[in-house]
Design an enzyme around this catalytic site. Sequence first.
Site, PDB file in Angstrom:
ATOM      1  N   LYS A   1       0.835  -1.208   0.000  1.00  0.00           N
ATOM      2  CA  LYS A   1       0.000   0.000   0.000  1.00  0.00           C
ATOM      3  C   LYS A   1       0.866   1.253   0.000  1.00  0.00           C
ATOM      4  CE  LYS A   1      -3.834  -2.323   2.350  1.00  0.00           C
ATOM      5  NZ  LYS A   1      -4.524  -2.612   3.616  1.00  0.00           N
TER       6      LYS A   1
ATOM      7  N   GLN B   1      -4.249  -1.093   9.831  1.00  0.00           N
ATOM      8  CA  GLN B   1      -4.234  -2.416   9.214  1.00  0.00           C
ATOM      9  C   GLN B   1      -4.850  -3.452  10.166  1.00  0.00           C
ATOM     10  OE1 GLN B   1      -3.269  -3.179   5.999  1.00  0.00           O
ATOM     11  NE2 GLN B   1      -4.030  -5.229   6.442  1.00  0.00           N
TER      12      GLN B   1
ATOM     13  N   ASP C   1     -10.589   3.327   4.577  1.00  0.00           N
ATOM     14  CA  ASP C   1     -11.029   1.931   4.456  1.00  0.00           C
ATOM     15  C   ASP C   1     -12.559   1.846   4.336  1.00  0.00           C
ATOM     16  OD1 ASP C   1      -9.214  -0.124   4.189  1.00  0.00           O
ATOM     17  OD2 ASP C   1      -8.801  -0.305   6.333  1.00  0.00           O
TER      18      ASP C   1
END
Length: 291
Positions: free
Chosen positions: A53, A97, A120
Amino acid sequence: MAQTIDGTAIAAAVRADVAEGAAAFRAQHGRAPALRVVLVGDHPASQSYVRAKARAAGEAGIDAETLARPADLSQADLLALIAGLNADDAVDGILVQLPLADAVDEGAVIRAIDPAKDVDGFHPENVGRLVLGEPTLEPCTPAGIVEMLRRSGVETAGAHAVVLGRSNIVGKPMASLLLRRGIDATVTVCHSRTRDLAEITRQADVLIAAIGRAEFVTADMVRPGATVIDVGINRVEDATRERGYRLVGDVDFQAVSEVAGAITPVPGGVGPMTIAMLLQNTLEAARRRAR
Ligand code: NAP
């Protein structure tokens, strides 16, 4: 033989668009869109996702920084870190994460993120907007699948889309997105308690598998000509590989390719799209915050 939908190539096109947008943002605002990725602990898969990412963000001209913290970081300290990022006006996107350690309340962590920076798309406020069909930061994996279908010319309006899996990360937001006006699929969601699963999957014009079971979807479960999207990432032992395993999806790729009209591979399908949509969300968050 099914057409293989090349997620890597489509993701590259999305990333090129994001890079253009990020350059324009920088020219206008004197700074790049900024993403902060919080990585707690040393889970190998999480580390490799975070590396991918951060690299992709950098390549797209996004100012990306990974904040790595030890596995024993307390929930209070993690919440304090997020509060600092929320308050930092120069930060547009925050990604924590997952998964987090069992001792940490994942829901509390997600709720602590400013919804305007929730790249997200997991914050309940953004999930609510998604279900209501309002503009929002959409969860990256299902958003990437929609983008992939759109860019491959797969017709969704009026199509029967069958989603295998009802997780908060993939299955449920996937169903909400497919129901949106403009996408207009007829949606069925299946899970581990679904009866006569194969009978339902055989009705799918678009079949999306997100269950986390290696090669679970077999050729007899797929209608000839259907589009099959494989979200699964599963490790299976493979002594012929140096690392001792290989990655396979939730779909038996070889056999299903003989039946389907189009299919995504693993790797090189949904995975790269997920990362591309994270970059798009970061740019989108930066633009909205600047407005
Ligand atoms: P998850 O939270 O474990 O959810 C799995 C879902 O599949 C659950 O709803 C479960 O049903 C259902 N299921 C499990 N076994 C089933 C069976 N035999 N028949 C029917 N349904 C079954 O998983 P997830 O987070 O959604 O992830 C799914 C897969 O996608 C994993 O392999 C994950 O690694 C992968 N993934 C990939 C990406 C990407 O970027 N490519 C992103 C996210 C996830 P119940 O609810 O009834 O238990």
